[in-house]
Design a protein around this motif. Structure first.
Motif, mmCIF file in Angstrom:
data_model
loop_
_atom_site.group_PDB
_atom_site.id
_atom_site.type_symbol
_atom_site.label_atom_id
_atom_site.label_comp_id
_atom_site.label_asym_id
_atom_site.label_seq_id
_atom_site.Cartn_x
_atom_site.Cartn_y
_atom_site.Cartn_z
ATOM 1 N N ILE A 112 -2.450 10.378 -2.568
ATOM 2 C CA ILE A 112 -2.908 11.028 -1.128
ATOM 3 C C ILE A 112 -2.517 12.637 -1.122
ATOM 4 N N ASP A 113 -1.576 12.838 -2.227
ATOM 5 C CA ASP A 113 -1.213 14.405 -2.491
ATOM 6 C C ASP A 113 -2.030 14.995 -3.435
ATOM 7 N N SER A 172 5.398 4.875 -8.152
ATOM 8 C CA SER A 172 6.727 5.512 -8.520
ATOM 9 C C SER A 172 6.552 6.711 -7.861
ATOM 10 N N LEU A 173 5.372 7.540 -7.598
ATOM 11 C CA LEU A 173 5.277 8.976 -7.117
ATOM 12 C C LEU A 173 5.232 8.986 -5.747
ATOM 13 N N ILE A 221 -0.610 4.134 8.253
ATOM 14 C CA ILE A 221 -1.867 4.454 7.851
ATOM 15 C C ILE A 221 -1.855 5.989 8.454
ATOM 16 N N THR A 222 -1.893 6.137 9.796
ATOM 17 C CA THR A 222 -1.778 7.201 10.516
ATOM 18 C C THR A 222 -1.158 8.670 9.767
ATOM 19 N N ALA A 223 0.220 8.128 9.563
ATOM 20 C CA ALA A 223 1.104 9.298 8.800
ATOM 21 C C ALA A 223 0.582 9.449 7.552
ATOM 22 N N ALA A 224 0.049 8.388 6.780
ATOM 23 C CA ALA A 224 -0.246 8.762 5.294
ATOM 24 C C ALA A 224 -1.737 9.470 5.395
ATOM 25 N N VAL A 225 -2.780 9.552 6.223
ATOM 26 C CA VAL A 225 -3.841 10.103 6.338
ATOM 27 C C VAL A 225 -3.654 11.655 6.611
ATOM 28 N N LYS A 226 -2.487 11.746 7.506
ATOM 29 C CA LYS A 226 -2.325 13.129 7.777
ATOM 30 C C LYS A 226 -1.891 14.002 6.910
ATOM 31 N N LYS A 227 -1.235 13.045 5.531
ATOM 32 C CA LYS A 227 -0.988 14.028 4.432
ATOM 33 C C LYS A 227 -1.848 14.129 3.419
ATOM 34 N N VAL A 228 -3.152 13.385 3.549
ATOM 35 C CA VAL A 228 -4.048 13.416 2.562
ATOM 36 C C VAL A 228 -4.705 14.808 1.934
ATOM 37 N N SER A 229 -4.741 14.954 0.938
ATOM 38 C CA SER A 229 -5.269 16.396 0.420
ATOM 39 C C SER A 229 -6.649 16.557 0.586
#
Length: 337
Positions: free
Chosen positions: A196-197, A205-206, A219-227
């Motif tokens: 996602i970064d 591990s990353l 999922i919501t929190a992760a999508v906000k971080k999607v590059s």
């Protein structure tokens, strides 16, 4: 009258070092659900192999065997169609590895591009665990034990398949007949997903993954971080699709290709904000992962059933591996009684 053809055998699997994520799903899991209706499929929980670089935390491997099995069942892998097995519980695999190590040199193992890349990634330098260095022989044992003719792998794993076939050919020459089966790499249409970064690999591990069992909030929190596109600073600016993780994920999971193509065109000409793209991505991922999460939670309530699936699958797989080991020993003159 010709004999009916038998279905190809597939061997695939995962190292149980953590729960599976979107990268596993797009790269292998959803294909396995399809393959189980076309081929004879063995799916291995490679716990022994996972120990080659996790001996300092063996409990991580132990506890994740069930976690990965839960992911398998949740995505639709059917134990009545696919044989799910635990590597460490089939001693014939270790026995075959031992024989195969006599058919490959240390220099050849060190030249394997996949092994070289993994050594650099883990920072081993010359302090390489012997078990890690000899992994190609172990994988050759895993594949050949089940006489798999197809092995689903990413492009970066093709050298491992080539080395397996080298060992198979050498053994067959020693045996003076074709006992073991050469295999072909089955490379998925969609390869690795970036994290996602934006880093090249989605990796446990990353910490740049979205797990299959992720909650709606996760999922919501992760999508906000999607590059997205770092050059897309204003909504009206033209955006770029290349390397844009949000669109890479949409390409992998959005089933409405016409609407997606329209969104891409809008983004490229300008006037479409990243927040709108991410909103669509979140909807797609929430809809896809909700049923997987629900099934996973149901299976998790009955760990005894999951363990029974693993026990029965491993027993079936061991019968197959034992037959191959007997053939190998006989060809090497190691059958006495």
């Amino acid at each position: 009258m010709s004999k009916p053809s038998t279905p190809d055998v597939i061997l695939t699997g995962d190292r149980p070092t953590g729960p599976l994520h979107l990268g596993h799903y797009v790269g292998s899991l959803r294909n396995r659900v399809t393959y189980q209706n076309q081929y004879k499929q063995f799916i291995m929980l490679a716990d022994s192999q996972a120990l080659t670089d996790n001996m300092d935390d063996t409990n991580k491997v132990h506890r994740n065997v069930v976690e990965v099995a839960l992911d398998y069942l949740a995505v639709g892998i059917d134990p009545a169609k696919s044989t799910i097995l635990i590597q460490s519980q089939i001693p014939e695999l270790a026995e075959l590895t031992f024989y195969y190590l006599n058919m490959v040199t240390v220099a050849r193992l060190e030249r394997n591009p996949t092994v070289k890349a993994e050594i650099v990634l883990r920072g081993f330098e010359r302090d390489i665990p012997a078990g890690f260095l000899t992994y190609p022989a172990s994988q050759a044992a895993d594949i050949s034990a089940f006489k798999a003719s197809l092995v689903p792998v990413g492009e970066d794993q093709i050298p491992m398949i080539e080395q397996t076939n080298e060992i198979v050919r050498r053994f067959n020459r020693i045996a003076n007949r074709d006992i073991l089966v050469e295999c072909k790499a089955l490379v998925p249409e969609i390869g690795r997903l970036p994290g996602i970064d934006g880093k090249a690999k989605m990796s446990k591990s990353l910490g740049n993954t979205i797990n299959l069992g992720a909650s709606a909030d996760e999922i919501t929190a992760a999508v906000k971080k999607v590059s997205t596109d770092p050059l897309h600073l204003r909504v009206q600016d033209p955006g770029h699709l290349e390397g844009n993780v949000a669109f890479i994920y949409l390409d992998a999971f959005d089933t409405d290709k016409a609407a997606l193509d329209e969104m891409k065109a809008h983004y490229v000409r300008g006037g479409l904000g990243d927040s709108i793209v991410k909103k669509r991505l979140e909807v797609v991922l929430q809809e896809m992962l909700a049923p997987i999460r629900a099934r996973r939670e149901e299976y998790a309530k009955d760990k005894a059933y999951v363990m029974q699936v693993l026990k029965e699958g491993t027993a079936r797989a061991r019968e197959v591996a034992a037959r191959t080991a007997d053939e190998v020993k006989a060809a090497l003159g190691l059958s006495y009684f």
